[in-house]
Design a protein around this motif. Structure first.
Motif, PDB file in Angstrom:
ATOM      1  N   GLN A   2     -36.147  19.337   2.852  1.00 52.74           N
ATOM      2  CA  GLN A   2     -34.744  19.744   2.708  1.00 52.74           C
ATOM      3  C   GLN A   2     -34.488  20.371   1.342  1.00 52.74           C
ATOM      4  OE1 GLN A   2     -32.629  16.117   3.890  1.00 52.74           O
ATOM      5  NE2 GLN A   2     -32.342  16.988   5.926  1.00 52.74           N
ATOM      6  N   VAL A   3     -35.145  19.867   0.302  1.00 49.62           N
ATOM      7  CA  VAL A   3     -35.006  20.486  -1.024  1.00 49.62           C
ATOM      8  C   VAL A   3     -35.516  21.935  -0.942  1.00 49.62           C
ATOM      9  CG1 VAL A   3     -35.689  20.386  -3.461  1.00 49.62           C
ATOM     10  CG2 VAL A   3     -35.328  18.275  -2.193  1.00 49.62           C
ATOM     11  N   MET A  14     -36.970  21.255  -7.760  1.00 52.27           N
ATOM     12  CA  MET A  14     -37.231  20.366  -8.909  1.00 52.27           C
ATOM     13  C   MET A  14     -36.754  18.969  -8.533  1.00 52.27           C
ATOM     14  SD  MET A  14     -37.951  19.839 -12.212  1.00 52.27           S
ATOM     15  CE  MET A  14     -37.742  21.307 -13.226  1.00 52.27           C
ATOM     16  N   ILE A  15     -37.663  18.008  -8.580  1.00 49.64           N
ATOM     17  CA  ILE A  15     -37.289  16.634  -8.244  1.00 49.64           C
ATOM     18  C   ILE A  15     -37.421  15.762  -9.487  1.00 49.64           C
ATOM     19  CG2 ILE A  15     -37.797  14.642  -6.773  1.00 49.64           C
ATOM     20  CD1 ILE A  15     -39.053  16.768  -4.831  1.00 49.64           C
ATOM     21  N   PHE A  16     -36.330  15.131  -9.874  1.00 50.85           N
ATOM     22  CA  PHE A  16     -36.363  14.156 -10.961  1.00 50.85           C
ATOM     23  C   PHE A  16     -36.692  12.804 -10.336  1.00 50.85           C
ATOM     24  CE2 PHE A  16     -33.701  17.550 -12.542  1.00 50.85           C
ATOM     25  CZ  PHE A  16     -34.168  17.709 -13.842  1.00 50.85           C
ATOM     26  N   SER A  17     -37.724  12.154 -10.870  1.00 45.34           N
ATOM     27  CA  SER A  17     -38.130  10.893 -10.262  1.00 45.34           C
ATOM     28  C   SER A  17     -39.050  10.136 -11.213  1.00 45.34           C
ATOM     29  CB  SER A  17     -38.836  11.186  -8.923  1.00 45.34           C
ATOM     30  OG  SER A  17     -38.941  10.030  -8.151  1.00 45.34           O
ATOM     31  N   TYR A  37     -28.270  15.713   5.909  1.00 44.69           N
ATOM     32  CA  TYR A  37     -28.148  16.739   6.952  1.00 44.69           C
ATOM     33  C   TYR A  37     -28.111  18.077   6.257  1.00 44.69           C
ATOM     34  CZ  TYR A  37     -26.740  12.537   9.177  1.00 44.69           C
ATOM     35  OH  TYR A  37     -26.711  11.254   9.613  1.00 44.69           O
ATOM     36  N   GLY A  38     -29.087  18.905   6.493  1.00 46.23           N
ATOM     37  CA  GLY A  38     -29.177  20.188   5.792  1.00 46.23           C
ATOM     38  C   GLY A  38     -29.623  19.953   4.368  1.00 46.23           C
ATOM     39  N   PHE A  39     -28.698  19.697   3.482  1.00 45.79           N
ATOM     40  CA  PHE A  39     -29.034  19.336   2.105  1.00 45.79           C
ATOM     41  C   PHE A  39     -29.499  17.873   2.074  1.00 45.79           C
ATOM     42  CE2 PHE A  39     -26.889  22.479  -0.879  1.00 45.79           C
ATOM     43  CZ  PHE A  39     -26.540  23.405   0.096  1.00 45.79           C
ATOM     44  N   PRO A  40     -30.445  17.553   1.199  1.00 49.04           N
ATOM     45  CA  PRO A  40     -30.788  16.128   1.060  1.00 49.04           C
ATOM     46  C   PRO A  40     -29.665  15.402   0.340  1.00 49.04           C
ATOM     47  CG  PRO A  40     -31.892  17.402  -0.648  1.00 49.04           C
ATOM     48  CD  PRO A  40     -31.184  18.391   0.233  1.00 49.04           C
ATOM     49  N   ILE A  41     -29.580  14.107   0.523  1.00 48.32           N
ATOM     50  CA  ILE A  41     -28.648  13.306  -0.281  1.00 48.32           C
ATOM     51  C   ILE A  41     -29.345  13.076  -1.627  1.00 48.32           C
ATOM     52  CG2 ILE A  41     -27.500  11.073  -0.454  1.00 48.32           C
ATOM     53  CD1 ILE A  41     -27.502  11.231   2.731  1.00 48.32           C
ATOM     54  N   GLY A  42     -28.602  13.286  -2.693  1.00 45.70           N
ATOM     55  CA  GLY A  42     -29.227  13.297  -4.020  1.00 45.70           C
ATOM     56  C   GLY A  42     -29.572  14.718  -4.425  1.00 45.70           C
ATOM     57  N   GLY A  43     -28.919  15.695  -3.783  1.00 45.79           N
ATOM     58  CA  GLY A  43     -29.234  17.100  -4.043  1.00 45.79           C
ATOM     59  C   GLY A  43     -28.201  17.790  -4.923  1.00 45.79           C
ATOM     60  N   SER A  56     -33.634  24.358  -6.802  1.00 48.13           N
ATOM     61  CA  SER A  56     -32.997  23.447  -5.862  1.00 48.13           C
ATOM     62  C   SER A  56     -33.389  22.050  -6.346  1.00 48.13           C
ATOM     63  CB  SER A  56     -33.525  23.703  -4.443  1.00 48.13           C
ATOM     64  OG  SER A  56     -33.155  22.648  -3.590  1.00 48.13           O
ATOM     65  N   ILE A  57     -32.391  21.270  -6.746  1.00 46.42           N
ATOM     66  CA  ILE A  57     -32.671  20.037  -7.501  1.00 46.42           C
ATOM     67  C   ILE A  57     -32.454  18.791  -6.649  1.00 46.42           C
ATOM     68  CG2 ILE A  57     -31.825  18.654  -9.470  1.00 46.42           C
ATOM     69  CD1 ILE A  57     -31.150  21.363 -10.823  1.00 46.42           C
ATOM     70  N   ALA A  58     -33.293  17.786  -6.893  1.00 42.00           N
ATOM     71  CA  ALA A  58     -33.074  16.481  -6.250  1.00 42.00           C
ATOM     72  C   ALA A  58     -33.172  15.382  -7.298  1.00 42.00           C
ATOM     73  CB  ALA A  58     -34.099  16.252  -5.153  1.00 42.00           C
ATOM     74  N   MET A  59     -32.368  14.363  -7.108  1.00 42.25           N
ATOM     75  CA  MET A  59     -32.308  13.230  -8.020  1.00 42.25           C
ATOM     76  C   MET A  59     -33.257  12.116  -7.538  1.00 42.25           C
ATOM     77  SD  MET A  59     -30.400  13.839 -10.509  1.00 42.25           S
ATOM     78  CE  MET A  59     -29.824  15.501 -10.865  1.00 42.25           C
ATOM     79  N   PRO A  60     -33.499  11.113  -8.372  1.00 40.60           N
ATOM     80  CA  PRO A  60     -34.461  10.061  -7.984  1.00 40.60           C
ATOM     81  C   PRO A  60     -34.036   9.259  -6.751  1.00 40.60           C
ATOM     82  CG  PRO A  60     -33.927   9.909 -10.328  1.00 40.60           C
ATOM     83  CD  PRO A  60     -33.006  10.921  -9.754  1.00 40.60           C
TER      84      PRO A  60
END
Lengths: 477, 141
Positions: free
Chosen positions: A45-46, A26-29, A69-75, A59-63
């Protein structure tokens, strides 16, 4: 390979569950921001994080998502205690990197003529790091105290006062820290880095409150238009970096979870010996970071007083809040309409508990937790407050910053022949930086527009805008 | 002293990487270590040299490269020692032994250009093509 996203509404995109994914992504953007990351590896990565055992929901990502590395930044990823994992890569190298915002009794118009002197004083008095170290040298015993007591170690030494602790996430100390688990290297890297700012995107800014979006909450946060604030962004320094490095290597050398899509996703079951050891070591670094920000706040307070020739009563510097944006926490969340304890990883994401949340202190029960979002040094930063949607949508989380859009090497090329310092001065921002590449690498164009990132989390109902802060002076490592 | 190694900085949105080459695997490891110091430190004066013997084991060449560079990074961050010359005495796919010439960091003569948090496994690559050895390493900044 480009992953196909499904748009849910104007603020949310789903990565459908395919292959070995255990849950969807899920990506919030926003439409504009999502277009910038579609071809990047961060989306993959998400999806990779969603393959980890015990993951709950999405698996969540922020805008402000970008390649980590491995996990995205904003995860953000939450795992069940009974069959879930903990991953050092889901926290990042800079354990408990975070932000701290101080309000003051000063008005920007009154200090503008002295801004150069204030910045030079802060630059002189705030140690930047290796080679530009601070006064503090921790003995082994003192290092253990910092690792277990966190910010309260600093207040006991006279850095700030104990009232600051209630305005710090976890009251500035994570329980369960065990310094006996730390390598000699981690201890050594921590000896002389407490009370230092660090380089890269770490900074101390003098700002003016230049826009209020929610006057009632802003009043409660002591934010008034034209008022002066200090914004600090730093973490656990070499101490935390070494702890992450040590445990990533240990977990990849003795893997308990195999078949991972990325070596940097190395992890261990939460309840395993390896998982518990990482969590106890991570807590040491988290505590070191809170102590670090507490010491730096005190140094900034003393420096400001000297530069302005004033007293604490006039300066009236007080902590609004201290947030962590690289950390794992055990938190209660609703899962299938039942409360469950989850292991929540936030890597480049800020906790954003809404009004009324049971763990919030009385002072924030009505407003929601302050959420501090730094932007680049040429534009602005934001104060938000946790909103009602955050608990159901993002495990009580929000974004953490603007997120880079240019690599450092491209930023240096773009800045060739320019004086970033002069350009910023023309905008009324006086900057001092330690490293000769810092200003080029950190120039405003290297970052996404933080206002667009903040609008996306505001519109998604994760955190609501309270005030905008514009830089007047910046110190960078 | 004239530099006898070269490297290319690699574009990575969040951090910084390098591509480094060598005409042998030993040369590659030596050049990678020298390049790391060059990315971190600008040296403006002579420094006394102190020999340090370093031996490391790894699972494979990429793992060995990450551990090797992590060692040089630690020497600076933890011991405040700058590596000024490297002699690789022995190298296999799973171990390296070397002699490093190091000197104490002195802010009068040395400038920290960048603080590196860690050497990562992200996209790490060590390969040989027609006798030229190449490594790609990404650092967390």
């Amino acid at each position: 390979m480009r992953i196909k996203l499904e748009k849910i509404d104007d603020n949310r995109w789903i990565i459908p569950k395919t292959g070995s994914m255990r849950v969807p992504g899920m990506i919030f953007s926003s439409q504009e921001l999502i277009d910038e990351v579609l071809d990047g590896e961060s989306i993959t990565q998400v999806a990779n994080v969603s393959t980890l055992p015990g993951i709950v929901g999405y698996s969540i990502a922020m805008p402000d998502i970008h390649w980590g590395y491995g996990f995205p930044i904003g995860g953000v990823a939450a795992f069940r205690m009974e069959d879930g994992i903990v991953s050092p890569g889901g926290v990042g190298y800079d354990i408990n990197c975070g932000c701290r915002l101080m309000t003051t009794g000063l008005m920007a118009d009154d200090i503008k003529p002295m801004i150069r002197d204030i910045v030079l004083a802060l630059y002189r008095d705030i140690p930047l790091g290796v080679g530009k170290g601070g006064e503090i040298r921790l003995s082994k015993k003192e290092g253990e105290m910092v690792a277990t007591l966190g910010a309260s170690w600093a207040t006991k030494q006279g850095y700030g006062n104990k009232d600051d602790l209630i305005r710090t996430e976890e009251r500035g100390v994570m329980s369960g820290a065990d310094p006996d688990l730390l390598s000699e290297r981690a201890v050594k890297r921590g000896v002389d880095q407490l009370g230092t700012l660090g380089s890269g995107n770490h900074f101390l800014e003098i700002q003016v409150v230049d826009e209020i979006y929610d006057s009632k909450t802003a009043d409660l946060f002591n934010l008034h238009k034209g008022g002066v604030t200090l914004f600090l962004h730093t973490g656990s320094r070499g101490f935390g970096h070494q702890i992450c490095d040590d445990f990533l290597k240990r977990m990849s050398e003795n893997p308990q979870i195999t078949g991972l899509p990325d070596r940097q996703l190395a992890c261990a079951p939460i309840e395993s010996d390896a998982g518990k050891r990482y969590l106890a070591a991570m807590a040491c670094a988290a505590n070191y970071a809170w102590a670090n920000r507490q010491v730096l706040m005190h140094l900034a307070h003393e420096s400001m007083m000297k530069a302005l020739g004033t007293t604490p009563v006039v300066l009236r510097m007080s902590l609004l809040y201290d947030v962590s944006h690289n950390i794992v926490k055990m938190e209660q969340h609703n899962v299938d309409n039942r409360k469950a304890l989850l292991c929540v990883h936030r890597k480049g994401a800020t906790r954003a508990f809404p009004p009324g949340h049971e763990t919030l202190l009385d002072i924030f029960r009505e407003t929601g937790q302050p959420v501090l979002i730094p932007g680049d040094m040429g534009t602005c930063s934001y104060v938000l407050a946790g909103d009602y949607g955050s608990m159901d949508k993002s495990f009580g989380s929000s974004c953490h910053g603007a997120g880079r859009t240019l690599s450092r090497s491209i930023a240096i090329k773009k800045a060739q022949g320019r004086s970033i310092q002069k350009e910023l001065e023309e905008k009324g921002i006086f900057v001092q930086a330690g490293g000769r590449h810092t200003l080029k690498e950190e120039m405003p164009e290297a970052y996404k527009d933080v206002s667009k990132v903040v609008d996306a989390v505001h519109n998604a109902g994760l955190a609501r805008k309270i005030a905008r802060l514009r830089p007047l002076g910046v110190i960078k490592g | 002293m004239e530099r006898d190694f070269s490297y290319t900085l690699l574009s990575h949105t969040a951090d910084l990487g390098m591509i480094v080459k060598g005409d042998s695997c030993e040369g590659l490891f030596r050049n990678a270590g020298m390049a790391l110091t060059d990315i971190m430190i600008l040296s403006k004066g002579p420094m006394p040299g102190v020999k340090k013997e370093i031996s490391i084991k790894g699972n494979d060449l990429p793992d060995l490269m990450v551990k090797w560079l992590s060692e040089i990074l630690y020497l600076f961050e933890g011991e405040h020692l700058i590596t000024t010359e490297i002699v690789v005495n022995q190298l296999s796919r799973s171990s390296i032994s070397s002699t490093l010439i190091t000197g104490d960091f002195d802010s009068r003569y040395h400038e920290v250009l960048r603080e590196i948090k860690a050497v990562t496994y992200h996209q790490v690559d060590v390969r040989e093509d027609s006798g030229i050895w190449t490594a790609r390493i990404i650092f967390d900044l």
